[in-house]
Scaffold this motif. Sequence first.
Motif, PDB file in Angstrom:
ATOM      1  N   ASP A   1      38.526 -26.922  43.760  1.00 50.87           N
ATOM      2  CA  ASP A   1      39.050 -26.147  42.634  1.00 50.87           C
ATOM      3  C   ASP A   1      39.724 -27.005  41.576  1.00 50.87           C
ATOM      4  O   ASP A   1      40.357 -26.484  40.656  1.00 50.87           O
ATOM      5  CB  ASP A   1      40.018 -25.076  43.137  1.00 50.87           C
ATOM      6  CG  ASP A   1      41.164 -25.661  43.962  1.00 50.87           C
ATOM      7  OD1 ASP A   1      41.278 -26.910  44.009  1.00 50.87           O
ATOM      8  OD2 ASP A   1      41.920 -24.879  44.559  1.00 50.87           O
TER       9      ASP A   1
ATOM     10  N   ALA B   1      48.945 -29.180  45.544  1.00 51.25           N
ATOM     11  CA  ALA B   1      50.055 -29.784  44.807  1.00 51.25           C
ATOM     12  C   ALA B   1      51.329 -29.790  45.649  1.00 51.25           C
ATOM     13  O   ALA B   1      52.028 -30.804  45.738  1.00 51.25           O
ATOM     14  CB  ALA B   1      50.274 -29.040  43.492  1.00 51.25           C
TER      15      ALA B   1
ATOM     16  N   ASP C   1      47.523 -25.091  49.178  1.00 53.08           N
ATOM     17  CA  ASP C   1      48.420 -25.552  48.118  1.00 53.08           C
ATOM     18  C   ASP C   1      48.400 -27.076  48.085  1.00 53.08           C
ATOM     19  O   ASP C   1      49.250 -27.740  48.672  1.00 53.08           O
ATOM     20  CB  ASP C   1      49.830 -25.033  48.378  1.00 53.08           C
ATOM     21  CG  ASP C   1      50.821 -25.487  47.317  1.00 53.08           C
ATOM     22  OD1 ASP C   1      50.373 -25.990  46.266  1.00 53.08           O
ATOM     23  OD2 ASP C   1      52.033 -25.348  47.535  1.00 53.08           O
TER      24      ASP C   1
ATOM     25  N   THR D   1      42.345 -28.869  41.809  1.00 51.65           N
ATOM     26  CA  THR D   1      43.796 -29.032  41.920  1.00 51.65           C
ATOM     27  C   THR D   1      44.185 -30.301  42.669  1.00 51.65           C
ATOM     28  O   THR D   1      45.345 -30.678  42.669  1.00 51.65           O
ATOM     29  CB  THR D   1      44.428 -27.825  42.640  1.00 51.65           C
ATOM     30  OG1 THR D   1      43.855 -27.704  43.955  1.00 51.65           O
ATOM     31  CG2 THR D   1      44.184 -26.550  41.856  1.00 51.65           C
ATOM     32  N   GLN D   2      43.241 -30.942  43.329  1.00 49.89           N
ATOM     33  CA  GLN D   2      43.534 -32.190  44.034  1.00 49.89           C
ATOM     34  C   GLN D   2      43.039 -33.350  43.186  1.00 49.89           C
ATOM     35  O   GLN D   2      41.938 -33.320  42.650  1.00 49.89           O
ATOM     36  CB  GLN D   2      42.863 -32.204  45.398  1.00 49.89           C
ATOM     37  CG  GLN D   2      41.366 -31.872  45.362  1.00 49.89           C
ATOM     38  CD  GLN D   2      40.738 -31.856  46.721  1.00 49.89           C
ATOM     39  OE1 GLN D   2      40.883 -32.792  47.504  1.00 49.89           O
ATOM     40  NE2 GLN D   2      40.036 -30.792  47.023  1.00 49.89           N
ATOM     41  N   ARG D   3      43.851 -34.383  43.061  1.00 50.57           N
ATOM     42  CA  ARG D   3      43.476 -35.524  42.224  1.00 50.57           C
ATOM     43  C   ARG D   3      43.911 -36.810  42.900  1.00 50.57           C
ATOM     44  O   ARG D   3      44.821 -37.506  42.437  1.00 50.57           O
ATOM     45  CB  ARG D   3      44.108 -35.406  40.835  1.00 50.57           C
ATOM     46  CG  ARG D   3      43.745 -34.153  40.069  1.00 50.57           C
ATOM     47  CD  ARG D   3      42.271 -34.067  39.735  1.00 50.57           C
ATOM     48  NE  ARG D   3      41.879 -34.968  38.674  1.00 50.57           N
ATOM     49  CZ  ARG D   3      40.619 -35.146  38.293  1.00 50.57           C
ATOM     50  NH1 ARG D   3      39.648 -34.537  38.925  1.00 50.57           N
ATOM     51  NH2 ARG D   3      40.333 -35.974  37.305  1.00 50.57           N
TER      52      ARG D   3
END
Length: 384
Positions: free
Chosen positions: A69, A174, A172, A71-73
């Motif tokens: 999605d 983050a 989640d 949201t992970q980097r």
Amino acid sequence: MTIDLDPYDPALTEPSVWDAYAAARAAGPVARSGRRGGFWVLTGYDDVRAVLRDPQTFSSASGHRIPTDGTQRSIPIDYDPPRHTAYRRLMGPPLSTARVRQMRPFLERTIADLVGGFAARGSGDFVREVALPLPLAVLTELVGFAPDTVDRFREVTEEVWSGLGADGEAVDFAGAFRRISELMAAELDAHRAHGADDFVTTLLSAEVGEEERISILATFAVAGHETTMNAASTLVALLLEDPARQDRLRADPSLARGFVEEMLRHRSPAQNFARRATCPVTVAGQAVEEGDAVLLSFAAANRDPARFADPDRFDPGRDVSGHLGFGWGIHMCPGAALARAELTILLTTLVGHPPLRLAGEVRWSGLQGGNHLGPTTLPVRFEG
């Protein structure tokens, strides 16, 4: 064909995880899971490797975990070229073959001290006594982390994994990585204040932002200890399963490299990585639409009977060339040379001591972060 596969399901552990992969393979080379927003699952060796060799069609930029999605980097794995290329170049020097050769005396001393001290105590949990402290010690030498920082890595990493998929369908990313980011930020601040001739100091002068520095160090911290810890513990668990394996190594320690490579194929400590299709594409006869998430099961591919004969049998004498234990293509594990050195030295050191025997129940993790698998408790004793 649809399957009910959730990579965060706590039931996916040793040995049931292999049944899940077998069921996915039986459903077809490309199966569909409705979990985590829906994704395709690839289990065939040729199909997985073909995707790994085509980063333009199968992007990592939305994240290497399900759900993809965005949201992970994590650097560099959640980036595509050219940024991925630049990050790999920046992170390469500490992990180069030349640096690994330079570190070999340190590895030999460190492993000799850990195993020697453990053998002198006679028994204990191999994970806590050797498999975990080994990569943590290496990270202080390799990257320049302070001992106090690495002492907290395991606690913080366990918090990270508990935050991924712990609440039903919610993941989640983050929040899960916030603590480790705080730890990395503190390490950077300490190096700014005191300096040192190490990779962290080099990173401070690199033309990247602070968030990028934090992410790079977080990758070293998590990947640098989690995978090696699991690989070392899994290797010893395989020795304990069959005492004849230890006898073979004791008679000829030069076989250690073959044991390491077969463990990476047979047990695959890093098991699943995701991609997202950037355009409509057909994979093994299945139409995959632009934007679809695809889970590449390295672990299942490494047990593909079309590639490895009798794949469920542990055979350190087999030809395992091309196994996917470290991945393939541009995202192949940059620490592969270091991990191979650590694990091979560990095996040859262990067989110089009395034989190891199981002294209790082996407990295995679930798929931590949907990916990492290894023993959490490995009670052993030294014979004699």
